[in-house]
Design a protein around this motif. Sequence first.
Motif, PDB file in Angstrom:
ATOM      1  N   LYS A 231     -14.991  29.760   5.692  1.00  0.00           N
ATOM      2  CA  LYS A 231     -14.065  28.627   5.810  1.00  0.00           C
ATOM      3  C   LYS A 231     -12.617  28.961   5.485  1.00  0.00           C
ATOM      4  CE  LYS A 231     -17.235  24.737   5.387  1.00  0.00           C
ATOM      5  NZ  LYS A 231     -18.413  25.487   5.778  1.00  0.00           N
ATOM      6  N   GLN A 253     -15.603  24.776  12.175  1.00  0.00           N
ATOM      7  CA  GLN A 253     -15.403  24.450  10.758  1.00  0.00           C
ATOM      8  C   GLN A 253     -14.371  25.353  10.080  1.00  0.00           C
ATOM      9  OE1 GLN A 253     -19.257  24.568   8.848  1.00  0.00           O
ATOM     10  NE2 GLN A 253     -20.222  23.343  10.464  1.00  0.00           N
ATOM     11  N   GLN A 255     -11.208  25.878   9.534  1.00  0.00           N
ATOM     12  CA  GLN A 255      -9.945  25.163   9.661  1.00  0.00           C
ATOM     13  C   GLN A 255      -8.712  26.022   9.392  1.00  0.00           C
ATOM     14  OE1 GLN A 255      -9.700  21.635  10.586  1.00  0.00           O
ATOM     15  NE2 GLN A 255     -11.702  22.369  11.268  1.00  0.00           N
ATOM     16  N   LYS A 277     -11.010  21.734  16.954  1.00  0.00           N
ATOM     17  CA  LYS A 277     -10.684  21.344  15.576  1.00  0.00           C
ATOM     18  C   LYS A 277      -9.990  22.464  14.803  1.00  0.00           C
ATOM     19  CE  LYS A 277     -14.710  18.270  15.312  1.00  0.00           C
ATOM     20  NZ  LYS A 277     -15.974  17.980  14.596  1.00  0.00           N
TER      21      LYS A 277
END
Length: 702
Positions: A231, A253, A255, A277
């Motif tokens: 992450k 996920q 980010q 995203k």
Amino acid sequence: MLVLGYELPNLEELYLNGNNFHGRIPNSIANSSKLTEIYLFDNNFISESPELSFITSFTKCRYLINLGFNDNPLNGILPVSVGNLSTSLQYLYGYNCDLWGSIPKEIGNLSSLIKLSLYGNQLTGLIPTTAVDLQKLQGLYLESNKISGSIPDTLCELRNLYELTLSQNLITGAIPDCIGNITTLRSLYIDANRLTSSIPASLWLQNNLLQLDLSSNFLRGSLLQEIGNLKVATLIDLSVNRFSGSIPSTIGQLQNLNNLSLAHNTLQGSIPESMGKLLSMERLDLSHNNLSGNIPKSFEALRYLTYLDVSFNDLSGEVPSGGPFKNFSSQSFMSNEGLCGDPIYGLPPCHTTGPKKIKLMLRVLFALLGIIVLITIAMALAYAVGRYRSKNLVENTTDFAPGTTLPRVSYYELMQATQRYSESHFLGSGSFGSVYRGTLNDGRDVAVKVFDLQHQNAFKSFDVECEVLRNLRHRNLCKVISTCSNQDFKALVLEYMSNGSLEKLLYSDDCLLDILQRINIMIDVASALEYLHYGYSTYIVHCDLKPSNVLLDEDMVAHLSDFGIAKLLGEGESNAHTTTIGTLGYIAPEYGLEGLVSIRCDVYSYGIMLMEVFTRTKPSSEIFSGELSLRSWINDSMPNAIARIIDSNLLAPEEEYYTEKLKCLSSVMELALNCSMESANERVNMKDVVVALKKIRFQLLS
């Protein structure tokens, strides 16, 4: 002259970096026994002996914490005595100083070491297992050497390791399963090696990892959903491997990710919508895979995205036009036959239709489907039978990209396109046939390669080219548009290259290629060879590398062509014996004498061609006779007489930046010599060649 140790016995810190001092590093420095920091980097120091005796003298400095002798032309080996340096030593910098030999196992004695930096040398051998004793080590930098063997499991026991950089070596085997045990790891670079097997599951558990680069290896398997655990990662590069399967949706996920490359693999399926995203994303490369479906419209939200490449896939549908897409060009989307969108992308416009009209069209389609199928089959059979009876010609069109339908080109259309292969359309001839310029019915200019079936190897040559180009896709390989084949006629329909061959331009009196153009062309050729050697499931050897087989498009991008004698080595096969067919002057010794072919043969030919391109002298020139060859001519001129052999059009003593250009050209010739070593095992590989040439280009532009 340096005389420091005798005069300054109480000296605690010594900084002599970047002052262009030269000569030997004086052992007398060690007489300043209270020294805690010694920095001698970025000078022209040499060693008194290959064993770097000054390091042995530094063992007297019992309080030494920092030692840096990097960026000096030392040309020596790390002595065993390096293990006798102060146990207080925390930082050891010996990068870019022509070190060779292996890393001594005694390095493990330096128990207080925090950083060990030995990158950019010629170190060989294995990573010593005694590195396990460096329990305080935070940074290990061994990239750009010739270290071999596998990554030892003992590295997993370095519980304070923050950065591990092993890029551009000859490391083989698998990534250790225990890699997940190093919970402190933030940066892992193992790119440009020869790693095999899959990525261990434990690596995906490194939830503190910031940078991961495993590119340019032989890694295989699928990407696991656990990739979503990374992450905090900002960079992930898994390009130029053999990964298959789909892109995990959990990748959305990540980010913090701003650089992701999965290029040059065999990934399938669609691009996950969740990737929209990745709001921090700046560079995204998914090119050269087998991805299908649409480009997610959610990508329009990636406002920091400055580079996108999804070329050479099987994508379809409309390319989004909002957000960052207004800044992209056709290069981002090329070779996706099903894409449509804004003309600035070089794509056909999309034909949009309202929902109601679509439903109506579907009803009509299903109602008439049976009739249409029957009529189509009947007409096709009638047409085929009629054509067979009137003319015994059967044209076969091969799909060179999975899922792509290529336009059929008939024998008669090729006759018309080339005006019956008239002399005015003749482009050149090769070992197995002739090439003509043609214009198809759709207005597209093409090159038509017609095989001379009177030649005994022409049938095999045609089959080999079809086999190779059916499965390969790369921007620097000549693209096959279609084929036309029957018992009496065989032809390939190729992209038309408006600037002709490199040989034609190199020896033309009307066109002068400058240094930068020649470097760019040779980078293109090297990239194509790197793909042939490492980017496919089997090794592919071109076997006939020379300037006439390098073609240039309207943008002066080079494309490697003519795979008529290429060799596809089998699974696990690194070389093979075959009949020698090639062009004298470019053939590697082992290929010419023994018929032994491997990817190293291409490296040799590339080295000879690199020499030719920058000297504008053919290896078959009449000036070479007896023991004198193009290679020996250049080797004898290095490094002091390099200006005498370089193409006079490239360098004039009175021009600005003469010294800088001469240095770059000297680096090019040195690289060419390393490519064309007599022993195949001593030649560099094409991955290293690409890196080296790009570095030279950067220096030229700086």
